[in-house]
Design an enzyme around this catalytic site. Structure first.
Site, short mmCIF file in Angstrom:
data_model
loop_
_atom_site.label_atom_id
_atom_site.label_comp_id
_atom_site.label_asym_id
_atom_site.label_seq_id
_atom_site.Cartn_x
_atom_site.Cartn_y
_atom_site.Cartn_z
CG MET A 85 22.43 11.24 5.00
SD MET A 85 23.88 12.62 4.39
CE MET A 85 22.76 13.37 3.18
CD GLU A 118 -1.74 -2.41 1.35
OE1 GLU A 118 -0.63 -2.52 1.80
OE2 GLU A 118 -2.72 -3.16 1.51
CE LYS A 172 -17.11 -6.61 2.52
NZ LYS A 172 -16.53 -7.87 2.96
CG PHE A 230 -9.58 -10.19 10.43
CD1 PHE A 230 -8.59 -10.72 10.81
CD2 PHE A 230 -10.15 -10.15 9.08
CE1 PHE A 230 -7.47 -10.91 10.09
CE2 PHE A 230 -9.17 -10.40 8.14
CZ PHE A 230 -7.68 -10.92 8.75
CD GLN A 231 -7.33 -7.62 7.12
OE1 GLN A 231 -8.32 -7.22 6.20
NE2 GLN A 231 -6.26 -7.92 6.68
#
Lengths: 560, 97
Positions: free
Chosen positions: A473, A50, A162, A112-113
């Site tokens: 760096m 993502e 959803k 969930f999620q």
């Protein structure tokens, strides 16, 4: 006609003229993908992470100036996206991220999620919307684009549960496409002519004016006006990292980048100016160094579209919250034509006696030299993306930028892993242009999975890995400020990027031990299509000069 | 708590869940000072009024500008006729408990 929330979203995105969007499907945005599959206008770009999707959207937005879209599902989809969103916030990039959320009746149950997208988004977005019913989408989606693009641009998240995506509405009349409200534009664009006169007077009376320009010039598409303005009154131009490209680097008025890794002459000339004209900048610490030592002899004029930036870090003599383009347009006729012979002479003298540290011109693998060669082999309209670290600063110091929006780099947040997905977004939005991602062996590994997305779409992108075998760096900072106590900056495993490229179905090249690397590079860069080039450099190379943390810009190390 | 030491900022905000989060979050992440909050829904509207007790220091202008940038904040002003003592009464209430 019957429409569910997801179908409404897709139709509204079509109305916003979205043609490509990046994302990854998951449990809670499946209805959106189902509706997207029926769209004939929007092509979906499947990212492999993502964060990649967020940066692909950034690549589109940074090159076009228009808000671009990405999709992610709830939970890890959202948390993966956050770095790209925060990056867009710091650099004022308009993106609209549409995230799936668990069904509203499960909200707050640790389902969930489930993750608190709203809470996570607050500090790193310009605004974010939670959609509680499908009918609200007609207002929220256009509003999200307006907020993202208007004034100082920035990222917006629209979080849609959803069940709202699945909620069916009976729609008799599709609401008319609301055009962007003119009233707000007017509000931002109205300026007082007396303010302009005052600025013009200060400039006309100044003996040693200097322009300090940044991302605001880019976002207001005013680089042409900037050129006209600077030329008319012979005012030298110092740029932030974000502003590079807004003023041609080969112009005699160009001072390149100021600040932490600016050229010695740039920072020294800033000490001499009596009037700092700060246009579209935010007095960021990397640009100013110790702020109390910044431009000690100068009065400051500050123009920025965001009123909160005025007098935030540095008190100014005069400041105006306005669109730079409008200010420049009004200002140009009011400033006098002036050769400024004395000031030009002083600038030229400082420039000549304080150049960037001299490099071994005949060594192909010397980084500054390497960037210059890459620059000489590419056309000025080539889009360059970078990752973050030494290679990024070498590009900023030495690449001959000519046009705005040809450098895409993570300025504010400094996100390693930025370069490749942003290059993909840039190539998708600019199919006729060549895109070159200049990266390091540390940064490229942070989003290397997007080579798969690159292969999917066979885009005209060259990835150059400037390979020093570690986190250069950070190593440099350990060498200079931590008594050369090196820890966790050298890689044990040194992956073969040529083989990696080939395993993704891309061309891979390695310039290690090449007998004529200049010729090989020239040949590779003249080809089109995706490829990866590994170029080894000495791990001891440093970005010079450097202003130590807390020091004034004139106190740089390594300027000899 | 004297009047010169503190000011009261009056905010009109959209009345929806999350607004308070937005405002207190801003104060926390920008290290602005915030001593007390009073909030209530304005009658017959979709807006709320919020009163913030703030130390009268040199960051007030920046605080106002940052608040004005928040989407759900409709107006910000320094309340000149608000009585700072209303916050004193709150601290009494807290002490009692």
């Amino acid at each position: 006609m019957k429409c569910n929330g997801a179908e409404i979203v897709i139709k509204l995105l079509e109305e916003q003229d979205i043609q490509k969007l990046a994302g990854i499907p998951g449990g809670c945005n499946l209805p959106l993908y189902n509706a997207l599959s029926k769209s004939r206008k929007i092509q979906h770009i499947l990212a492999r992470h993502e964060q990649g999707a967020g940066f692909i959207a950034q690549g589109m937005a940074r090159t076009t100036g228009k808000a671009a879209v990405c999709f992610a599902t709830s939970g890890p989809g959202v948390t993966n996206l956050l770095t790209a969103i925060a990056d867009a916030k710091l650099d004022s990039i308009p993106i609209v991220a549409i995230t799936g959320q668990i069904p509203s009746f499960l909200l707050g149950t640790d389902a969930f999620q489930e993750v608190d997208t709203f809470g996570l988004a607050i500090p790193i977005t310009k605004h974010n919307f939670y959609v509680s019913s499908a009918k609200d989408l007609f207002h929220i989606i256009p509003e999200a684009f307006r907020v993202a693009e208007e004034g100082r641009p920035g990222p917006v998240i629209v979080d849609i549960p959803k069940d709202v995506q699945l909620e069916e509405l009976e729609i008799d009349n599709w609401p008319a496409h609301v055009t962007k409200s003119d009233s707000n534009l007017l509000k931002n664009n109205s300026i007082d002519i007396n303010d302009i006169k005052k600025i013009a007077q200060m400039i006309n009376e100044s003996k040693k004016p200097l322009l300090y320009i940044g991302g605001g010039i880019l976002h207001s598409n005013s680089s042409n006006y900037l050129r006209e303005f600077a030329k008319k009154s012979n005012i030298p131009v110092a740029s932030t990292l974000m502003g590079l490209g807004c003023f041609p680097s080969d112009d005699k008025l160009s001072l390149g980048m100021l600040g932490m890794h600016g050229a010695p002459y740039t920072n020294l000339i800033l000490r001499e100016t009596d009037l700092l004209i700060a246009f579209g900048v935010r007095f960021d610490d990397r640009a100013t160094g110790n702020i109390s030592e910044f431009c000690p002899k100068a009065s400051i004029i500050h123009v920025d579209i965001d009123p909160a930036e005025l007098d935030k870090n540095k008190l100014t003599k005069f400041s105006v919250a306005a669109d730079i383009q409008i200010v420049l347009k009004e200002l140009i006729p009011l400033i006098k034509e002036d050769g400024r012979e004395e000031w030009s002479k002083e600038v030229a003298t400082i420039k000549k006696s304080n150049p960037l540290p001299v490099t071994d011109y005949y060594n192909f693998y010397q980084p500054i030299n390497l960037i210059r060669q890459i620059g000489s082999l590419l056309t000025p309209d080539t889009i360059i993306t970078t990752d973050v670290g030494q290679h990024q600063m070498w590009v900023a110091q030495a690449y001959p930028f000519q046009h705005p929006r040809t450098l895409l780099t993570s300025g504010g947040l400094g996100t390693m892993g930025f370069g490749l997905p942003v290059a993909i977004g840039a190539a998708l939005a600019n199919p006729s242009k060549k895109v070159v991602c200049i990266s390091g062996d540390g940064s490229i590994l942070m989003n290397i999975q997007e080579l798969a997305t690159l292969a999917d779409h066979n885009l005209n992108i060259t990835v150059i890995v400037i390979n020093n075998g570690g986190l250069g760096m950070v190593r440099q900072l350990q060498e200079l400020f931590f008594d050369e106590n090196y820890i966790a900056t050298k890689f044990e495993c040194k992956p073969d990027f040529t083989s990696i490229a080939k395993s993704f179905g891309l061309k891979g090249y390695d310039l290690k031990d090449d007998k004529n690397p200049s010729n090989t590079l020239k040949r590779i860069l003249s080809e089109s299509g995706p490829c990866v080039i590994n170029i080894p450099v000495d791990s001891k190379e440093m970005v010079m000069p450097i202003v130590p943390p807390g020091a004034g810009n004139h106190e740089m190390i390594g300027s000899e | 708590m004297t009047k010169t030491e503190h000011v009261i900022m009056e905010l009109t905000v959209n009345n929806h869940p999350g607004v308070m989060y937005n405002i207190t979050g801003l104060f926390a992440r920008r290290a602005f000072n915030l001593e007390g909050i009073l909030c209530g829904r304005a009658e017959n509207t979709n807006t709320s009024k919020m009163y913030l007790l703030i130390k009268n220091d040199n960051r007030i202008d920046q605080t106002i500008k940052q608040l004005e940038k928040l989407y759900d904040v409709l107006s910000v002003s320094i309340c000149s006729d608000c009585d700072v003592r209303v916050f004193d009464n709150i601290s009494k209430l807290i002490k009692l408990k």
